[in-house]
Write a protein that holds these residues in place. Sequence first.
Motif, mmCIF file in Angstrom:
data_model
loop_
_atom_site.group_PDB
_atom_site.id
_atom_site.type_symbol
_atom_site.label_atom_id
_atom_site.label_comp_id
_atom_site.label_asym_id
_atom_site.label_seq_id
_atom_site.Cartn_x
_atom_site.Cartn_y
_atom_site.Cartn_z
ATOM 1 N N SER A 26 47.437 -3.858 119.798
ATOM 2 C CA SER A 26 49.093 -4.958 118.994
ATOM 3 C C SER A 26 49.478 -5.763 119.973
ATOM 4 O O SER A 26 49.861 -6.378 119.053
ATOM 5 C CB SER A 26 49.148 -3.228 117.896
ATOM 6 O OG SER A 26 49.974 -2.518 118.418
ATOM 7 N N THR A 70 50.958 -10.037 119.754
ATOM 8 C CA THR A 70 51.381 -10.133 119.759
ATOM 9 C C THR A 70 52.138 -10.697 120.780
ATOM 10 O O THR A 70 53.781 -11.820 120.740
ATOM 11 C CB THR A 70 53.033 -8.513 120.127
ATOM 12 O OG1 THR A 70 52.960 -8.033 120.751
ATOM 13 C CG2 THR A 70 52.887 -8.305 118.349
ATOM 14 N N ASP A 118 56.319 -0.188 118.656
ATOM 15 C CA ASP A 118 55.508 1.357 117.968
ATOM 16 C C ASP A 118 57.192 1.555 116.524
ATOM 17 O O ASP A 118 56.137 1.708 116.009
ATOM 18 C CB ASP A 118 54.870 2.123 118.877
ATOM 19 C CG ASP A 118 53.775 2.894 117.940
ATOM 20 O OD1 ASP A 118 53.247 2.735 117.251
ATOM 21 O OD2 ASP A 118 53.873 4.274 117.846
ATOM 22 N N ASN A 147 57.720 -1.019 114.310
ATOM 23 C CA ASN A 147 56.358 -1.216 113.480
ATOM 24 C C ASN A 147 56.094 -0.045 112.836
ATOM 25 O O ASN A 147 55.939 0.029 111.189
ATOM 26 C CB ASN A 147 54.923 -2.081 114.399
ATOM 27 C CG ASN A 147 54.457 -2.870 114.784
ATOM 28 O OD1 ASN A 147 55.225 -3.866 113.936
ATOM 29 N ND2 ASN A 147 54.560 -3.009 115.652
ATOM 30 N N GLN A 148 56.181 1.232 112.563
ATOM 31 C CA GLN A 148 56.213 2.210 112.295
ATOM 32 C C GLN A 148 57.441 2.510 111.038
ATOM 33 O O GLN A 148 57.399 2.700 109.495
ATOM 34 C CB GLN A 148 55.835 4.139 113.265
ATOM 35 C CG GLN A 148 54.911 4.101 113.582
ATOM 36 C CD GLN A 148 54.760 5.339 114.195
ATOM 37 O OE1 GLN A 148 55.608 5.667 114.063
ATOM 38 N NE2 GLN A 148 53.678 5.806 115.605
ATOM 39 N N LYS A 149 58.468 2.447 111.956
ATOM 40 C CA LYS A 149 59.627 2.567 110.823
ATOM 41 C C LYS A 149 60.259 1.601 110.331
ATOM 42 O O LYS A 149 60.352 1.307 108.197
ATOM 43 C CB LYS A 149 61.300 2.900 111.194
ATOM 44 C CG LYS A 149 62.167 2.328 110.779
ATOM 45 C CD LYS A 149 62.519 3.489 110.011
ATOM 46 C CE LYS A 149 64.190 3.595 109.112
ATOM 47 N NZ LYS A 149 64.114 5.186 108.736
ATOM 48 N N PHE A 150 59.394 -0.216 110.224
ATOM 49 C CA PHE A 150 59.244 -1.699 109.054
ATOM 50 C C PHE A 150 58.293 -2.255 108.989
ATOM 51 O O PHE A 150 58.078 -2.818 108.037
ATOM 52 C CB PHE A 150 61.094 -2.147 109.411
ATOM 53 C CG PHE A 150 61.964 -1.780 110.381
ATOM 54 C CD1 PHE A 150 62.621 -1.659 108.839
ATOM 55 C CD2 PHE A 150 62.642 -1.620 110.794
ATOM 56 C CE1 PHE A 150 64.024 -0.876 108.928
ATOM 57 C CE2 PHE A 150 64.165 -0.770 111.952
ATOM 58 C CZ PHE A 150 64.376 -0.268 110.391
ATOM 59 N N GLY A 151 57.153 -2.230 109.823
ATOM 60 C CA GLY A 151 56.095 -2.692 109.316
ATOM 61 C C GLY A 151 55.983 -3.607 109.934
ATOM 62 O O GLY A 151 56.973 -4.270 110.296
ATOM 63 N N LYS A 152 55.052 -4.449 109.859
ATOM 64 C CA LYS A 152 54.558 -5.755 110.061
ATOM 65 C C LYS A 152 55.105 -6.909 109.263
ATOM 66 O O LYS A 152 54.773 -6.538 107.715
ATOM 67 C CB LYS A 152 53.952 -6.044 110.519
ATOM 68 C CG LYS A 152 53.066 -5.214 111.718
ATOM 69 C CD LYS A 152 51.970 -5.918 112.403
ATOM 70 C CE LYS A 152 52.231 -5.330 113.587
ATOM 71 N NZ LYS A 152 50.611 -5.051 114.557
#
Length: 81
Positions: free
Chosen positions: A31, A35, A72, A75-80
Motif C-alpha cells: 500500500s 502512494t 495505516d 487509512n483505517q480511520k478515514f479510508g482512501k
Amino acid sequence: MSGKFGDIIGRAKQTSKPDNQISDQQNNQQSAQSTETEKMVNLCAKVPKSLRQHWAAEAKRNGITMTEVIIDALNQKFGKP
C-alpha cells in the motif's frame, strides 16, 4: 550503534518477528508503494516526547516505519479518497 536510540534499535534487530507481522508488513509495503508514485509531503503533529520515543521503539521492534503506521491508522480511520 550510536545515537539516542542505538541500544533500542540493536535489541530490536536481535528479536525475531512473528509470522503474522511479516505478512502485515508486506501488505503495508504494497500500500505504501502505491502512494510513492504521488509526490510525498510532510505531515506534522505535536506529541509528547516520551510517547514518540515509545512509539518509535515499538515500530523498530516490529520492523516497520512510523510513516507506515501513521498511513495505516489514517487509512483505517478515514479510508482512501
